[in-house]
Design a protein around this motif. Sequence first.
Motif, PDB file in Angstrom:
ATOM      1  N   THR A 405       0.829  -1.208   0.000  1.00 33.83           N
ATOM      2  CA  THR A 405       0.000   0.000   0.000  1.00 33.83           C
ATOM      3  C   THR A 405       0.866   1.262   0.000  1.00 33.83           C
ATOM      4  N   GLN A 407       2.046   2.463   2.602  1.00 32.70           N
ATOM      5  CA  GLN A 407       1.753   3.184   3.859  1.00 32.70           C
ATOM      6  C   GLN A 407       2.352   2.440   5.042  1.00 32.70           C
ATOM      7  N   ASN A 408       2.478   3.149   6.152  1.00 35.86           N
ATOM      8  CA  ASN A 408       2.821   2.462   7.403  1.00 35.86           C
ATOM      9  C   ASN A 408       1.502   1.985   7.992  1.00 35.86           C
TER      10      ASN A 408
END
Length: 507
Positions: A405, A407-408
């Motif tokens: 994604t 993202q984190n």
Amino acid sequence: MTDDANELKGPDLAKGIALSDLAENMPLLGHAGGEQVVLVRQGAECFAIAHQCTHYHGPLAEGLAADGHLRCPWHHACFDLRTGEASRAPAIDPLDTWEVTERGGKVFVGAKRAPRPAKAPRKTIPGRIAILGGGAAGFAAAEQLRRDGYQGDLTMLSGEAAPPIDRPNLSKDYLAGSAPEEWMPLRPDDFYAANGIDLRLNTSVAAIDRDARKLQLADGGTVPYDRLLLATGAEPVRLPVPGADQPHIHTLRTLADCRAILAGAKDAKRVAVIGASFIGLEVAASLRTRGIETHVIAPETIPMEKILGAEMGGFVRALHEEHGVIFHLGEGVIGFEGKQVMLKSGASLEADLVVTGVGVRPRIALAEKAGLTIDRGVAVNACLETSDPMILAAGDIARWPDPHTGQNIRVEHWVLAERHGQAAAHILMGEREPFEGVPFFWSQHYDVPINYVGHAETWDAIDIEGDIAARDCILRYRKNGRVLAAASIYRDIASLQAEMALESSRV
Ligand SMILES: Cc1cc2nc3c(=O)[nH]c(=O)nc-3n(C[C@H](O)[C@H](O)[C@H](O)COP(=O)(O)OP(=O)(O)OC[C@H]3O[C@@H](n4cnc5c(N)ncnc54)[C@H](O)[C@@H]3O)c2cc1C
Ligand code: FES
């Protein structure tokens, strides 16, 4: 043939099968030596492997074969076709494998192979590993460390009274009464001592002393470490309303919590489940199975809409209503007066048992106090290392950079926590492979399993394939044209294919 052999399915693979009848990567269920076997051809090689997953006995002939592995259709465990090893949770135990030979265009399954010897002991660096947490991630890490031949000291600390258990089952078959308590431990009690794991139950860690590399226990003791894995999981949010501390009002995280709910359920006529989350609704399903009148109270108007979308959420609601659950949606709880649940609308409801499932909070207080970087969870890098490289974090607490994604993300799933634990074990053994797993979870409502792969916090479209009401569907959650996640009911191959596609997709 014995009576049992009469029930064996598929061809007798000991007598051989034409190679041309074996389609590439299409598992074939047959038998050999009186046992069911799955035969898989990959290129020029054929593999024979046991037919049932070692997790919950999923039918592996209905799984997905690719790249030297076979994936289970039910909860996506992954087995090495060559060795039988369970290379990815939730299965832990290996599968039996059989000799396979090829003669004159036919493939024959021969004798069952002897179990593979344990891996050779590995150089003991670090000398002492401490695992803080006796849940999914902590257990999987300890098991994997020993499986990989780690020979150093291994201490696992858990605040719970029970050794690591199959937590997802607490809201499912165990609560419904269809799984006995003997099924709950992930391993028999003697596994830990036999494998040199110093499992300390009922042990609360009060602080992490990073300078001295030791854990400070609440009882005054200390546990030194060279490397530490933090796997403290999450704790249920308690409703901050008057009267919520009464003994008939429960949360559900541990075996002790579940036993208390079961004790309350014995004479309960009516239960109120607060929250229409996965856990809340699984609890509702299990208590309905026990014949108890069940009310679900939640602020949303469509259960699980935020995670699964309105269509699937509507189906889940209808499914529960079919089984007699009474919903009070768009509603909140403002307090409890004795057995009365006081609702925001002014109404009230009498319930002799209450289970709240209003979310969980990651247990990050120790990490925070120790000065580790916090980012709505414990921040880790791709190798699950915290801001102190001597300390790793895994499971519900860890926020890691997800390559799929970009993202984190932090995720509260059983299989993901176990896979984090397994990856942390490899990393602690010196294999600095980044964690690139795709999250997976399943949820069970009566006889309907919902499988979910990927991670979609938001989406701009849901593609529905199949028929949700007919319980035969896969929903794909897209954002900017990319599929981020897929939820399915009885479309196991499609779910496994979606998982593989997500694994190779990068931002
Ligand atoms: C009822 C229920 C049903 C679920 N069903 C599903 C499901 O169907 N599918 C799914 O994907 N997920 C499910 N989950 C979520 C899943 O169980 C969690 O995501 C998973 O257990 C997280 O693993 P973990 O190792 O991070 O934490 P946990 O399993 O919570 O383990 C944390 C451990 O840390 C210990 N600990 C914490 N702080 C301290 C301290 N200070 N000192 C000592 N020990 C400490 C705890 O005692 C515990 O042993 C369910 C959860 C529950 C409660
Ligand atoms: S039955 Fe195979 S992963 Fe659960």
